[in-house]
Design a protein around this motif. Structure first.
Motif, mmCIF file in Angstrom:
data_model
loop_
_atom_site.group_PDB
_atom_site.id
_atom_site.type_symbol
_atom_site.label_atom_id
_atom_site.label_comp_id
_atom_site.label_asym_id
_atom_site.label_seq_id
_atom_site.Cartn_x
_atom_site.Cartn_y
_atom_site.Cartn_z
ATOM 1 N N LYS A 48 -27.798 72.253 -32.230
ATOM 2 C CA LYS A 48 -28.113 73.515 -31.557
ATOM 3 C C LYS A 48 -28.912 73.273 -30.276
ATOM 4 N N ALA A 49 -28.802 74.223 -29.354
ATOM 5 C CA ALA A 49 -29.578 74.177 -28.112
ATOM 6 C C ALA A 49 -31.050 74.377 -28.475
ATOM 7 N N PRO A 50 -31.955 73.743 -27.797
ATOM 8 C CA PRO A 50 -31.803 72.907 -26.606
ATOM 9 C C PRO A 50 -31.698 71.417 -26.914
ATOM 10 N N TYR A 51 -31.437 71.050 -28.161
ATOM 11 C CA TYR A 51 -31.476 69.650 -28.574
ATOM 12 C C TYR A 51 -30.190 68.878 -28.298
ATOM 13 N N ALA A 52 -29.053 69.546 -28.263
ATOM 14 C CA ALA A 52 -27.731 68.907 -28.217
ATOM 15 C C ALA A 52 -27.647 67.779 -27.200
ATOM 16 N N GLY A 53 -27.327 66.584 -27.700
ATOM 17 C CA GLY A 53 -27.094 65.430 -26.848
ATOM 18 C C GLY A 53 -28.322 64.778 -26.235
ATOM 19 N N ARG A 54 -29.492 65.293 -26.508
ATOM 20 C CA ARG A 54 -30.701 64.738 -25.888
ATOM 21 C C ARG A 54 -31.227 63.521 -26.654
ATOM 22 N N HIS A 55 -31.756 62.561 -25.880
ATOM 23 C CA HIS A 55 -32.441 61.400 -26.445
ATOM 24 C C HIS A 55 -33.886 61.846 -26.698
ATOM 25 N N LEU A 56 -34.288 61.886 -27.969
ATOM 26 C CA LEU A 56 -35.557 62.504 -28.339
ATOM 27 C C LEU A 56 -36.507 61.549 -29.060
ATOM 28 N N LEU A 57 -37.776 61.826 -28.913
ATOM 29 C CA LEU A 57 -38.833 61.178 -29.678
ATOM 30 C C LEU A 57 -39.623 62.297 -30.335
ATOM 31 N N SER A 58 -39.640 62.309 -31.671
ATOM 32 C CA SER A 58 -40.394 63.333 -32.402
ATOM 33 C C SER A 58 -41.713 62.743 -32.872
ATOM 34 N N LEU A 59 -42.783 63.514 -32.681
ATOM 35 C CA LEU A 59 -44.137 63.080 -33.014
ATOM 36 C C LEU A 59 -44.921 64.214 -33.650
ATOM 37 N N LYS A 60 -45.837 63.870 -34.525
ATOM 38 C CA LYS A 60 -46.780 64.846 -35.077
ATOM 39 C C LYS A 60 -47.776 65.196 -33.972
ATOM 40 N N CYS A 61 -48.233 66.440 -33.950
ATOM 41 C CA CYS A 61 -49.139 66.861 -32.883
ATOM 42 C C CYS A 61 -49.985 68.038 -33.368
ATOM 43 N N ASP A 62 -51.156 68.158 -32.812
ATOM 44 C CA ASP A 62 -52.060 69.265 -33.120
ATOM 45 C C ASP A 62 -51.465 70.579 -32.599
ATOM 46 N N PRO A 63 -51.471 71.646 -33.425
ATOM 47 C CA PRO A 63 -50.853 72.917 -33.005
ATOM 48 C C PRO A 63 -51.368 73.470 -31.675
#
Length: 117
Positions: A48-63
């Motif tokens: 789904k948008a906006p993720y489609a095809g993107r090279h991503l790095l997911s990280l935990k983060c403070d809200p």
């Protein structure tokens, strides 16, 4: 554009970190003492948008920091892909974002997850 090999080297240099490919997801996962704190992957073109095809790095983060980052970089720092968007972010690694900021976010994710052990 960020240099992912530098980010990878930085992630692996943090204390008690291991890295493994998650076959089912097709993601590289970074663990601190057995707990996930970072994931690197390319979202499928059908995601789904906006993720489609993107090279991503997911990280935990403070809200609170997430709110500030999403205001400053709304098209680059996204709610965590397949994770709780209130406490995780996904960074578009092909975007123009200061690498120092990304490395700081990596450190912060490591600290947040390490603190829970």
């Amino acid at each position: 554009m960020m240099n992912f090999p530098t980010i990878d080297e930085h992630l692996r240099s943090l204390p008690h970190v291991s890295k493994a490919f998650h076959e089912q997801w097709g993601w590289m996962v970074y663990w601190v003492d057995g707990k996930q704190f970072a994931c690197e992957f390319t979202a499928k073109p059908t995601a789904k948008a906006p993720y489609a095809g993107r090279h991503l790095l997911s990280l935990k983060c403070d809200p609170e920091r997430i709110r500030r980052l999403r205001t400053t970089y709304p098209d680059v720092i996204l709610p965590g892909y397949y994770s709780d968007g209130r406490t995780w972010i996904s960074i578009d690694l092909d975007a123009d974002l200061p690498q120092d900021l990304v490395l700081d976010l990596c450190d912060n994710s490591h600290e947040l997850v390490s603190a829970k052990r």
